[in-house]
Write an enzyme that holds these catalytic residues in place. Sequence first.
Site, PDB file in Angstrom:
ATOM      1  N   SER A 279      10.042  -1.473  13.675  1.00  0.00           N
ATOM      2  CA  SER A 279       9.339  -0.185  13.545  1.00  0.00           C
ATOM      3  C   SER A 279      10.092   0.938  14.250  1.00  0.00           C
ATOM      4  CB  SER A 279       7.941  -0.275  14.161  1.00  0.00           C
ATOM      5  OG  SER A 279       7.252  -1.381  13.652  1.00  0.00           O
TER       6      SER A 279
ATOM      7  N   GLU B 104       5.814 -14.272  10.221  1.00  0.00           N
ATOM      8  CA  GLU B 104       5.043 -13.694  11.338  1.00  0.00           C
ATOM      9  C   GLU B 104       3.544 -13.665  10.999  1.00  0.00           C
ATOM     10  OE1 GLU B 104       6.398  -9.795  12.521  1.00  0.00           O
ATOM     11  OE2 GLU B 104       4.861  -9.609  14.075  1.00  0.00           O
TER      12      GLU B 104
ATOM     13  N   ASN C  58      -3.104  -3.677   7.955  1.00  0.00           N
ATOM     14  CA  ASN C  58      -3.870  -4.435   6.957  1.00  0.00           C
ATOM     15  C   ASN C  58      -3.930  -3.740   5.596  1.00  0.00           C
ATOM     16  OD1 ASN C  58      -4.193  -6.330   8.884  1.00  0.00           O
ATOM     17  ND2 ASN C  58      -6.436  -6.280   8.938  1.00  0.00           N
ATOM     18  N   GLU C  59      -3.887  -2.395   5.612  1.00  0.00           N
ATOM     19  CA  GLU C  59      -3.885  -1.687   4.321  1.00  0.00           C
ATOM     20  C   GLU C  59      -2.637  -2.080   3.528  1.00  0.00           C
ATOM     21  OE1 GLU C  59      -4.542  -0.317   7.215  1.00  0.00           O
ATOM     22  OE2 GLU C  59      -6.565   0.510   6.998  1.00  0.00           O
TER      23      GLU C  59
ATOM     24  N   GLY D 274      12.900  -5.495  16.653  1.00  0.00           N
ATOM     25  CA  GLY D 274      13.078  -4.044  16.524  1.00  0.00           C
ATOM     26  C   GLY D 274      13.070  -3.616  15.069  1.00  0.00           C
TER      27      GLY D 274
HETATM   28  C1  LIG Z   1       0.471  -4.638  19.678  1.00  0.00           C
HETATM   29  C2  LIG Z   1       1.532  -4.255  18.696  1.00  0.00           C
HETATM   30  C3  LIG Z   1       2.736  -4.948  18.718  1.00  0.00           C
HETATM   31  C4  LIG Z   1       3.749  -4.600  17.834  1.00  0.00           C
HETATM   32  N1  LIG Z   1       4.938  -5.266  17.911  1.00  0.00           N
HETATM   33  C5  LIG Z   1       5.968  -4.861  17.160  1.00  0.00           C
HETATM   34  C6  LIG Z   1       7.251  -5.483  17.305  1.00  0.00           C
HETATM   35  O1  LIG Z   1       7.415  -6.405  18.089  1.00  0.00           O
HETATM   36  N2  LIG Z   1       8.280  -5.006  16.570  1.00  0.00           N
HETATM   37  C7  LIG Z   1       8.122  -3.986  15.678  1.00  0.00           C
HETATM   38  O2  LIG Z   1       9.094  -3.635  15.011  1.00  0.00           O
HETATM   39  N3  LIG Z   1       6.905  -3.391  15.482  1.00  0.00           N
HETATM   40  C8  LIG Z   1       5.833  -3.798  16.208  1.00  0.00           C
HETATM   41  N4  LIG Z   1       4.597  -3.206  16.054  1.00  0.00           N
HETATM   42  C9  LIG Z   1       4.445  -2.083  15.128  1.00  0.00           C
HETATM   43  C10 LIG Z   1       3.630  -2.408  13.882  1.00  0.00           C
HETATM   44  O3  LIG Z   1       4.397  -3.182  12.993  1.00  0.00           O
HETATM   45  C11 LIG Z   1       3.213  -1.044  13.291  1.00  0.00           C
HETATM   46  O4  LIG Z   1       2.227  -0.498  14.173  1.00  0.00           O
HETATM   47  C12 LIG Z   1       2.640  -1.155  11.896  1.00  0.00           C
HETATM   48  O5  LIG Z   1       3.631  -1.554  10.985  1.00  0.00           O
HETATM   49  C13 LIG Z   1       2.034   0.206  11.429  1.00  0.00           C
HETATM   50  O6  LIG Z   1       2.972   1.216  11.573  1.00  0.00           O
HETATM   51  P1  LIG Z   1       2.588   2.557  12.375  1.00  0.00           P
HETATM   52  O7  LIG Z   1       2.007   2.174  13.689  1.00  0.00           O
HETATM   53  O8  LIG Z   1       3.805   3.425  12.385  1.00  0.00           O
HETATM   54  O9  LIG Z   1       1.417   3.215  11.543  1.00  0.00           O
HETATM   55  P2  LIG Z   1       1.568   4.134  10.244  1.00  0.00           P
HETATM   56  O10 LIG Z   1       2.530   3.521   9.313  1.00  0.00           O
HETATM   57  O11 LIG Z   1       1.798   5.520  10.686  1.00  0.00           O
HETATM   58  O12 LIG Z   1       0.122   4.003   9.629  1.00  0.00           O
HETATM   59  C14 LIG Z   1      -1.010   4.687  10.189  1.00  0.00           C
HETATM   60  C15 LIG Z   1      -2.243   4.302   9.393  1.00  0.00           C
HETATM   61  O13 LIG Z   1      -2.074   4.713   8.027  1.00  0.00           O
HETATM   62  C16 LIG Z   1      -2.284   3.626   7.136  1.00  0.00           C
HETATM   63  N5  LIG Z   1      -1.352   3.658   5.995  1.00  0.00           N
HETATM   64  C17 LIG Z   1      -0.038   3.947   6.066  1.00  0.00           C
HETATM   65  N6  LIG Z   1       0.519   3.819   4.829  1.00  0.00           N
HETATM   66  C18 LIG Z   1      -0.470   3.436   3.989  1.00  0.00           C
HETATM   67  C19 LIG Z   1      -0.525   3.155   2.579  1.00  0.00           C
HETATM   68  N7  LIG Z   1       0.555   3.204   1.813  1.00  0.00           N
HETATM   69  N8  LIG Z   1      -1.709   2.776   2.051  1.00  0.00           N
HETATM   70  C20 LIG Z   1      -2.824   2.709   2.830  1.00  0.00           C
HETATM   71  N9  LIG Z   1      -2.835   2.987   4.158  1.00  0.00           N
HETATM   72  C21 LIG Z   1      -1.674   3.342   4.738  1.00  0.00           C
HETATM   73  C22 LIG Z   1      -1.981   2.389   7.978  1.00  0.00           C
HETATM   74  O14 LIG Z   1      -2.661   1.264   7.508  1.00  0.00           O
HETATM   75  C23 LIG Z   1      -2.466   2.788   9.366  1.00  0.00           C
HETATM   76  O15 LIG Z   1      -3.832   2.508   9.514  1.00  0.00           O
HETATM   77  C24 LIG Z   1       3.552  -3.549  16.903  1.00  0.00           C
HETATM   78  C25 LIG Z   1       2.323  -2.868  16.865  1.00  0.00           C
HETATM   79  C26 LIG Z   1       1.325  -3.211  17.738  1.00  0.00           C
HETATM   80  C27 LIG Z   1       0.025  -2.479  17.689  1.00  0.00           C
END
Ligand SMILES: Cc1cc2nc3c(=O)[nH]c(=O)nc-3n(C[C@H](O)[C@H](O)[C@H](O)COP(=O)(O)OP(=O)(O)OC[C@H]3O[C@@H](n4cnc5c(N)ncnc54)[C@H](O)[C@@H]3O)c2cc1C
Length: 392
Positions: A127, A242, A375-376, A125
């Site tokens: 995100s 991870e 990845n960013e 937990g």
């Molecule tokens: C299948 C799956 C399983 C997951 N499992 C878990 C889990 O078990 N536990 C958990 O805690 N989380 C989990 N996650 C969440 C995951 O860690 C987040 O999706 C990830 O960290 C991105 O956060 P966000 O989705 O809020 O996207 P955002 O942070 O909103 O980003 C949206 C887009 O903007 C880009 N962006 C944001 N900031 C920047 C920057 N500074 N520079 C350049 N580009 C940027 C990102 O690269 C992305 O493409 C999971 C996600 C998926 C898809």
Amino acid sequence: MRFAFTAEDEAFRGEVIDFYKSELSPEWYGGYDERDTMHEYIKGVRQKLARRGWLTMAWPKEYGGQAAPISRQLIFAEESAYHRFNARDAGVGYLGPAIMRHGTEEQKQRFLGPISRAEISFHQGFSEPDAGSDLASLTTKATRDGDDFVINGQKVWGGHLNVCDYSFLLARSDPDAPKHKGISFLVIPSDTPGLKYEEFENLAGGTQNVVYYDNCRVPVQECLIGEENQGWYIATTVLNNERTVIEHAATGKRLLEELADLWRQQGRREASGGPMAAVRHRLAEAAIEIEVCRMLAYRIGWLQSIGETPSFEASEVKIFGSEMTQRFAHIAGQMLGLYAQLDRQSRPQRYVQAEGRVEALIRQNPMFSLVGGANEIQRNIIATRGLGLPRA
Ligand SMILES: Cc1cc2nc3c(=O)[nH]c(=O)nc-3n(C[C@H](O)[C@H](O)[C@H](O)COP(=O)(O)OP(=O)(O)OC[C@H]3O[C@@H](n4cnc5c(N)ncnc54)[C@H](O)[C@@H]3O)c2cc1C
């Protein structure tokens, strides 16, 4: 840096292959969705692996390991992924190593043995709805009340909470401190009063959770890992572990072999010509990328074997592995053409190619760039920690 395995290592690889060949049921498909639907079966196989001491073989003996060389752990991870079995869950893969490094002796005794025996499982937990890439801006609170923390807030994207015994989470424990310095790392039982969750399905065929903490009261001494307000550094250990995955290389190799087989059969039927040459080149490119990915993952193993903690190197393998898999899905999709749309349930079955795995891979594609940190963000880590560039 030396990547060659010894004869003993290769003999061990043979044992792991034999195990999976004899233990995995003929119906085993190894799909992402089966993590939910076949949870009990997966747990049973993991416990058999645990009885052999393989799940955590590189851990110290006093914490349920065998003090085996990292190379063996790498081989085990590689063969497990090749056989499409997820042996490396959150406990084994990243929470356990973090507790080993940051936890108290009591916490090590409480968690590491059961993890090594595949008795307990964990939900991650980190995100939140407004804190993904910028994880340190999280707002879930852990407020001190005597010897307890009272947790309030919301998490999203973690999975399988319905079958997890514990949840590990980050919560803000000092709202006045700079954002990275006011976070604590907690491990709490999933049945803590006040913890509620919902499930939703994702495109990849798995389920994920929204988790609500409503005045969840937990004892600080039992649940706090490491020091209060130092949780960010523990989360970094978790995330680095991870991201250090060999799985993309191993699953890619397996699918590449299957597609090459398929194409050999089809190639015989087709007259010589353009498409065949194009496919040969694409598959050859994929084979090269898979080897590069394997070497990047081996490099992590090598760093660990000399006592170093991978940092930006973990981001490198995470980016390369996930984007390689996306490129590979594209190539595989082009190879199969419209047949790539058929999933493994499609009827009539005779039209389904490569067991519908290409359809699943294309559908799962978007998640590879996000899971474990976008990845960013990994590129930012390489730029700052790896290349020493200033923060933007
Ligand atoms: C299948 C799956 C399983 C997951 N499992 C878990 C889990 O078990 N536990 C958990 O805690 N989380 C989990 N996650 C969440 C995951 O860690 C987040 O999706 C990830 O960290 C991105 O956060 P966000 O989705 O809020 O996207 P955002 O942070 O909103 O980003 C949206 C887009 O903007 C880009 N962006 C944001 N900031 C920047 C920057 N500074 N520079 C350049 N580009 C940027 C990102 O690269 C992305 O493409 C999971 C996600 C998926 C898809």
